[in-house]
Design a protein around this motif. Structure first.
Motif, PDB file in Angstrom:
ATOM      1  N   GLN A 135       0.840  -1.210   0.000  1.00  0.00           N
ATOM      2  CA  GLN A 135       0.000   0.000   0.000  1.00  0.00           C
ATOM      3  C   GLN A 135       0.873   1.256   0.000  1.00  0.00           C
ATOM      4  O   GLN A 135       0.610   2.217  -0.737  1.00  0.00           O
ATOM      5  N   LYS A 143       2.474   1.796  -3.444  1.00  0.00           N
ATOM      6  CA  LYS A 143       1.493   2.375  -4.372  1.00  0.00           C
ATOM      7  C   LYS A 143       1.390   3.887  -4.149  1.00  0.00           C
ATOM      8  O   LYS A 143       1.417   4.671  -5.106  1.00  0.00           O
ATOM      9  N   MET A 144       1.312   4.284  -2.875  1.00  0.00           N
ATOM     10  CA  MET A 144       1.239   5.711  -2.534  1.00  0.00           C
ATOM     11  C   MET A 144       2.460   6.467  -3.013  1.00  0.00           C
ATOM     12  O   MET A 144       2.373   7.582  -3.523  1.00  0.00           O
ATOM     13  N   VAL A 204       2.382   6.962  -6.800  1.00  0.00           N
ATOM     14  CA  VAL A 204       1.346   7.846  -7.330  1.00  0.00           C
ATOM     15  C   VAL A 204       1.501   9.267  -6.805  1.00  0.00           C
ATOM     16  O   VAL A 204       1.232  10.234  -7.519  1.00  0.00           O
ATOM     17  N   LEU A 205       1.947   9.408  -5.542  1.00  0.00           N
ATOM     18  CA  LEU A 205       1.775  10.688  -4.872  1.00  0.00           C
ATOM     19  C   LEU A 205       3.050  11.245  -4.236  1.00  0.00           C
ATOM     20  O   LEU A 205       3.305  12.447  -4.295  1.00  0.00           O
TER      21      LEU A 205
END
Lengths: 82, 82
Positions: free
Chosen positions: A60, A63-64, A67-68
């Motif tokens: 998780q 992924k963060m 993306v961010l």
């Protein structure tokens, strides 16, 4: 679900100039501090993730980061349990 | 003298608000990412120090962190070998 502390470190890629790090490096002599060979400044992100298990928490956070938190064009990141 | 990789992580003290971290946390749902419980953003500094031994390298980095990398009024820092 249990909560996991995860750390994401985001650094500029080695081939990208780091003006902030260079400024700190250049400031050392005038502050009476001994010189260092290299110095680069990145971001250190500490987060708490609720996930089923450790691999899920790391996934998780990865992924963060993709993306961010990191700009994949100029930055690399590392994810680890905190 | 040998060269040691040292890492300094600088974080805002827990009682200090972190608007950047809060902004990232608030942005997660609109990006389709699962929520996280807490998220705080600090600085991650990687440096190479020439020193006699590991304790001397860590001491030099700690001095740098106290004087230059961290603001002791609002920030805490941790120093470790990289």
């Amino acid at each position: 679900m249990p909560s996991y502390a995860v750390v994401v470190d985001v650094m500029l890629k080695p081939e990208i100039l780091d003006p902030a790090g260079q400024a700190v490096l250049n400031a050392l002599p005038s502050l009476g501090l001994p010189p260092v060979t290299t110095l680069r400044i990145g971001k250190h992100v500490e987060l708490s993730v609720e996930a089923a298990d450790e691999p899920a928490a790391l996934e998780q956070a990865t992924k963060m980061a993709e993306v961010l938190l990191a700009n994949p064009v100029i930055e690399d990141f590392r994810v680890r349990l905190g």
